[in-house]
Design a protein around this motif. Sequence first.
Motif, PDB file in Angstrom:
ATOM      1  N   PHE A 173       0.819  -1.215   0.000  1.00  0.00           N
ATOM      2  CA  PHE A 173       0.000   0.000   0.000  1.00  0.00           C
ATOM      3  C   PHE A 173       0.856   1.271   0.000  1.00  0.00           C
ATOM      4  O   PHE A 173       0.533   2.231  -0.704  1.00  0.00           O
ATOM      5  N   ASN A 174       1.942   1.289   0.771  1.00  0.00           N
ATOM      6  CA  ASN A 174       2.805   2.477   0.795  1.00  0.00           C
ATOM      7  C   ASN A 174       3.453   2.712  -0.561  1.00  0.00           C
ATOM      8  O   ASN A 174       3.505   3.856  -1.041  1.00  0.00           O
ATOM      9  N   THR A 175       3.935   1.660  -1.181  1.00  0.00           N
ATOM     10  CA  THR A 175       4.538   1.794  -2.509  1.00  0.00           C
ATOM     11  C   THR A 175       3.500   2.225  -3.530  1.00  0.00           C
ATOM     12  O   THR A 175       3.791   3.040  -4.413  1.00  0.00           O
ATOM     13  N   LEU A 176       2.292   1.698  -3.415  1.00  0.00           N
ATOM     14  CA  LEU A 176       1.215   2.051  -4.340  1.00  0.00           C
ATOM     15  C   LEU A 176       0.920   3.551  -4.293  1.00  0.00           C
ATOM     16  O   LEU A 176       0.858   4.216  -5.330  1.00  0.00           O
ATOM     17  N   VAL A 177       0.747   4.098  -3.101  1.00  0.00           N
ATOM     18  CA  VAL A 177       0.404   5.513  -2.958  1.00  0.00           C
ATOM     19  C   VAL A 177       1.558   6.393  -3.426  1.00  0.00           C
ATOM     20  O   VAL A 177       1.352   7.362  -4.168  1.00  0.00           O
ATOM     21  N   LYS A 178       2.793   6.053  -3.014  1.00  0.00           N
ATOM     22  CA  LYS A 178       3.954   6.853  -3.429  1.00  0.00           C
ATOM     23  C   LYS A 178       4.137   6.810  -4.943  1.00  0.00           C
ATOM     24  O   LYS A 178       4.378   7.842  -5.582  1.00  0.00           O
ATOM     25  N   GLN A 179       4.021   5.622  -5.521  1.00  0.00           N
ATOM     26  CA  GLN A 179       4.216   5.468  -6.961  1.00  0.00           C
ATOM     27  C   GLN A 179       3.128   6.203  -7.743  1.00  0.00           C
ATOM     28  O   GLN A 179       3.414   6.833  -8.760  1.00  0.00           O
TER      29      GLN A 179
END
Length: 193
Positions: A173-179
């Motif tokens: 989820f963190n990578t998804l939002v940042k990306q």
Amino acid sequence: MKKAVAFCMLCALLTAACSSVDYTSNRKLKGIDYSAYENPSGFMGDNYYGELPAPSILDEYDFPQEEETLDESQDFTSEEIAASYGRYTDVTVIAAAKRVKLGASANSKNMALFQKALDAAYKQALRTYRPAGFTYSIASVGAVNPLSDIEVSCILGEQAANEVGQDTCNLFFNTLVKQYNTLLKEAQTNATL
């Protein structure tokens, strides 16, 4: 006028009468005589009630016919089934779900950027933790604009969810939002140029 109506009625009656006649019933069809064919296996079709013959392919090989006798104290669980636990075919569970807001004016371009971010986040979490049965699902849950809110579910195998589920889903989820935010800024700067 009455003659025209009577003539039309007569034609309709004749047409209906002719169309109901079945000319195929007068035709003689040649039947196939199955008694001329040889039945090598002795199988009699639906009328056969005896034991079926053994498959002929197994007659060519000599398989050892060993039967293990089990004691009453032995457990009936297979080692192969217990050892296969943790593979992708195990039961999967939704370990976590998150609602991502794409904005009230989200369109297909935003969804394409979101899909790229989703793929990158999935690959990152998969490379880092290698959880069994890891996948995701998405559903549009926006009230007015269906693309405005997307619910993403992090799905893992049951054993992997117990071992590394929280860490995997947090990274996902963190990578998804940042990306997504990075791709959105890049798209906006390219649009202004």
